[in-house]
Write an enzyme that holds these catalytic residues in place. Sequence first.
Site, mmCIF file in Angstrom:
data_model
loop_
_atom_site.group_PDB
_atom_site.id
_atom_site.type_symbol
_atom_site.label_atom_id
_atom_site.label_comp_id
_atom_site.label_asym_id
_atom_site.label_seq_id
_atom_site.Cartn_x
_atom_site.Cartn_y
_atom_site.Cartn_z
ATOM 1 N N ARG B 297 1.738 -30.793 -12.214
ATOM 2 C CA ARG B 297 2.896 -31.328 -11.490
ATOM 3 C C ARG B 297 4.202 -30.773 -12.041
ATOM 4 O O ARG B 297 5.100 -30.420 -11.279
ATOM 5 C CB ARG B 297 2.878 -32.862 -11.533
ATOM 6 C CG ARG B 297 1.864 -33.414 -10.565
ATOM 7 C CD ARG B 297 1.689 -34.916 -10.596
ATOM 8 N NE ARG B 297 0.761 -35.263 -9.505
ATOM 9 C CZ ARG B 297 0.412 -36.483 -9.158
ATOM 10 N NH1 ARG B 297 0.872 -37.522 -9.827
ATOM 11 N NH2 ARG B 297 -0.411 -36.691 -8.156
ATOM 12 N N TYR B 441 1.612 -29.925 -2.280
ATOM 13 C CA TYR B 441 0.396 -29.987 -3.107
ATOM 14 C C TYR B 441 0.642 -30.651 -4.465
ATOM 15 O O TYR B 441 1.765 -30.970 -4.817
ATOM 16 C CB TYR B 441 -0.312 -28.645 -3.195
ATOM 17 C CG TYR B 441 0.343 -27.427 -3.795
ATOM 18 C CD1 TYR B 441 1.524 -27.453 -4.500
ATOM 19 C CD2 TYR B 441 -0.288 -26.179 -3.639
ATOM 20 C CE1 TYR B 441 2.058 -26.290 -5.039
ATOM 21 C CE2 TYR B 441 0.243 -25.014 -4.182
ATOM 22 C CZ TYR B 441 1.409 -25.081 -4.881
ATOM 23 O OH TYR B 441 1.926 -23.947 -5.413
ATOM 24 N N GLU B 442 -0.426 -30.901 -5.163
ATOM 25 C CA GLU B 442 -0.375 -31.637 -6.432
ATOM 26 C C GLU B 442 0.186 -33.043 -6.252
ATOM 27 O O GLU B 442 0.882 -33.553 -7.124
ATOM 28 C CB GLU B 442 0.447 -30.888 -7.484
ATOM 29 C CG GLU B 442 -0.149 -29.602 -7.965
ATOM 30 C CD GLU B 442 -1.538 -29.795 -8.551
ATOM 31 O OE1 GLU B 442 -2.364 -28.921 -8.308
ATOM 32 O OE2 GLU B 442 -1.797 -30.812 -9.210
ATOM 33 N N GLY B 443 -0.157 -33.666 -5.136
ATOM 34 C CA GLY B 443 0.434 -34.966 -4.805
ATOM 35 C C GLY B 443 1.734 -34.738 -4.063
ATOM 36 O O GLY B 443 2.679 -34.186 -4.630
#
Lengths: 590, 590
Positions: B297, B441-443
């Site tokens: 993140r 992406y990545e949350g």
Amino acid sequence: MPEFNAPLRDMRFVLHEVFDAPALWARLPALAETVDADTADAILEEAAKVTSQLIAPLNRSGDEEGAQWRDGQVSTPSGFQQAYATYIEGGWVGLAGNAEYGGMGMPKMLAVQVEEMLYGANSSFALYSALSSGACLALDAHASEALKNIYLPPMYEGRWAGSMCLTEAHAGTDLGLIRSRAEPQADGSYRISGSKIFITGGEQDLTENIIHLVLAKLPDAPAGPKGISLFVVPKVLVNPDGSLGAANAVSCGSLEHKMGIKASATCVMNFDGASGWLVGEANKGLAAMFTMMNYERLSIGIQGIGCAAASYQSAVAYARERVQSRAPSGAVAPEKAADPIIVHPDVRRMLLTMKAMTEGGRAFACYVGQQLDLAKYADEPAERNNAQALVALLTPVAKAFFTDSGLESCIHGQQVFGGHGYIREWGQEQLVRDVRIAQIYEGTNGIQALDLLGRKVLADNGQALRQFTAEIRRFADQPGAPFAGELFEAVQRLEDVSDWLQTRAADNRNEIGAASVEYLHLFGYLAYAWLWARMAQVAEQNLPEDPAFYGGKLATANFYMQRLLPRMASLEQSIRAGSESLFGLSAEQF
Amino acid sequence: MPEFNAPLRDMRFVLHEVFDAPALWARLPALAETVDADTADAILEEAAKVTSQLIAPLNRSGDEEGAQWRDGQVSTPSGFQQAYATYIEGGWVGLAGNAEYGGMGMPKMLAVQVEEMLYGANSSFALYSALSSGACLALDAHASEALKNIYLPPMYEGRWAGSMCLTEAHAGTDLGLIRSRAEPQADGSYRISGSKIFITGGEQDLTENIIHLVLAKLPDAPAGPKGISLFVVPKVLVNPDGSLGAANAVSCGSLEHKMGIKASATCVMNFDGASGWLVGEANKGLAAMFTMMNYERLSIGIQGIGCAAASYQSAVAYARERVQSRAPSGAVAPEKAADPIIVHPDVRRMLLTMKAMTEGGRAFACYVGQQLDLAKYADEPAERNNAQALVALLTPVAKAFFTDSGLESCIHGQQVFGGHGYIREWGQEQLVRDVRIAQIYEGTNGIQALDLLGRKVLADNGQALRQFTAEIRRFADQPGAPFAGELFEAVQRLEDVSDWLQTRAADNRNEIGAASVEYLHLFGYLAYAWLWARMAQVAEQNLPEDPAFYGGKLATANFYMQRLLPRMASLEQSIRAGSESLFGLSAEQF
């Protein structure tokens, strides 16, 4: 693959209920015979069919395939030729065109709805006819009777298309720098030479002929923007009987490779002593071209709304279907593995932002269309002049605010899809790429903002602005007007900031450009607040008839006032910070 | 074609001057032997060379060519294999890796600068090693000694890569829904079956092996997120001596067609009874994976800064060269046909917004890197715990605010180019497309915002938040601290809003998601204000040494406070409007 369905019910709400267009048309003699509510509805329904069934299905394949250049010939993507042929059979290119030359003479208020459908269905496809309609408008307003008779009928028919040749590699915003030349010939024509870039539809395989409107300089022209003339330069020369003759010395050198609108041919056009004819007066070409540009600016603004509306449709459908996590307040669909994501507050925030900005924009476009119709068709010169002043004031707002909001909306629509929003198959990322150009072409949004603040507000001493804000005050002054408090506060804020800028700019011209983009947004948020209040007023009145529909309008109006209108506060603060902080660095210190 | 040059001077300013990293390193025993100012500078310079000369030149060609899938094999674009081979020779994959297993053991404060260069040069290329570094971190933290000895050394070397297999078609944000299964085998291994989507670098032709970290469920696992375990599943099985054995039952079913990062292979990965080994404890896989996710993140946040920095460089170069129209205050370059567009206030506004947000982000990333280093290397448990709390608080802000700002900056950079910004050859539109994924992406950034407000602030009763704001107050309390007034006002605003939300959310859980995105931005603007004040303090002190450089920092700090910090006002108003207006419509009324 995403579907597109024109938001007919919402369009009728704006046109018939909020603006009561049929009553206006009945009062304007030129329109009374042409259009009424039933005709308008029939046209909207037919346009909805054409856009959803014929044009939208070519949107993604057109993006994948793109327009192709080969040896000077341009091919549009598969299916475009057939769809265009069917499209022009319906007479759509001439929808708002002058009936004397074969146009349908429909009001702009109606045409803006059709334009929105076209852009929402397929922006690339829409551009081919949008440029034609704009070119017709410039010819109708400025060309000689002879030229109009030659060019307008086949252009309204759609057999011939139009293009707009302004930009050169070194001259975009600053058209005063153009180098294209026009040499007068003994027969009254001109030989046009020069190279133009970014020419939408400069070459294609859809029409028999392409009528280029070209800016060029006469040999004795003064330097700068006052030495520019406008010429009509057909791709194929036209015989006196209207039949097609020899090819003109016009060629397409290449196509640009772009981020989006890939099915729209963006051409480098070379004029090598091509035959052209003067449109309007020598050295006054820029003014004539602005007839077309202003038309195109509203149209390109509507591209922002159309793309946002398409993105919104897809995002809502996805948010109702896609299940992921539980609602914060407890399971809503306990029979499923998770709840549909439309229950999540942040997803609703994104969808409502899209809905509020798109429908606010649709109402604003309809209002500008109304003013265009009044400017053209009203009996009283005073009414025409008032409307014309509003058109001049509001066109840059429409172009820039619709498209800035359009990008924001499409970004939200993409975000609602999560990872799928980034994948081409789902269509949302194409809308982001396609709508992005609308902030750039037809005068960047920065240029629109300078036009609004510099020319339309400050150079006018705020007269047109006051005309507009007075209309908002009149609305809010009505007993029981919804959101009157919000409107009074917002309108006062814009007036105060405008006065403050008038004083500041008198001492320092940099203050205009320092404030202009934020000022345009400030203006836009006020305008949408007023339009949402108008929509809420109608929705309140009609609520019992259809509580779901009108209740949705009221809820969206409320969301707009609560969550979006507050953006004005920061915009004002930023404007009032002034220009100084922009000039603390030299060019080398960046 | 655009060039990329790492902003070395700016990076050293942040690392050495603002954060005095060398002094910190000297005080931490684990780092004192490893790194000092000279080593750091040598690494930065080498990284600048590698990224500008080796990796950046493949950015546009990689976008045009894309990663290709054929019969389960994936080829990266031309030049990637050779560049990757050269890149790993420098040991870059293991830069911040554990030295016991072959990593270089460099501090994160330094590594974040190198990551920014990588993303700025070529986001697609950067991802291949970013996933490896993250996978190593998860293995290092959670895997058995045996697994670490097998996998970490070749992964740090870059001979093997890592991937992160979380998402399934029906389970993205909501990982509790995953269906992939792990069957225990007699030898202690597991047979993994299931299909994963959106797997970055799931297959490629750069490395001998790919080590997949896979989330799957054991047969007796509880439902939901508490029944998820983490497995290491190599593409090629590894013999006891570390040599490569047979192919594992893992295959790449297809690649996604995406808006951007086209040279990064985004794979559908099929596990058909593949051999895997448990990492950490059964049913605690999500926590183990979060070690990797948090690392990623921050890294993905830095993608936002890197892309923005690249866009800024190009935009400044263009704005200095491109001449168009005259400065509002009179000709600046009278010898030319027009002035360079960097004289125009609105162009400066866009460039300064990019500069202020990018450099603010760079400082924030360095600060988070510092806290990561303290959490890992500090002697005192209290210092480690404090740092860990700040890392947890600040990671979602870094991920989402860097990337939201990154998109805004790249959009500005594209806009500065006018029409050319939309054309692929100029590179600006690719940056917009490439940076866009980082918000997803990545949350998604919406999920980051929920994590920040729900878990990190409210569930923590604001303790970590107070720890952070206390640091800002201490700074502003210093005599003569620059922008102290702005900081006190901003920090009070965030604290007040946080308290208000704590009360509101106790009664209504929807208040969290209704406020979260705007809250994260509010937080971000405060954090950047503090970091700009810190940068201004250093710049003031050093101004006589290099007035152009430090004067530029002061001017940018001033611009930030005058023109960007006011964005907090509207964010607060919108938050305080609460969640009600989000729930005025049913799902059907959208």
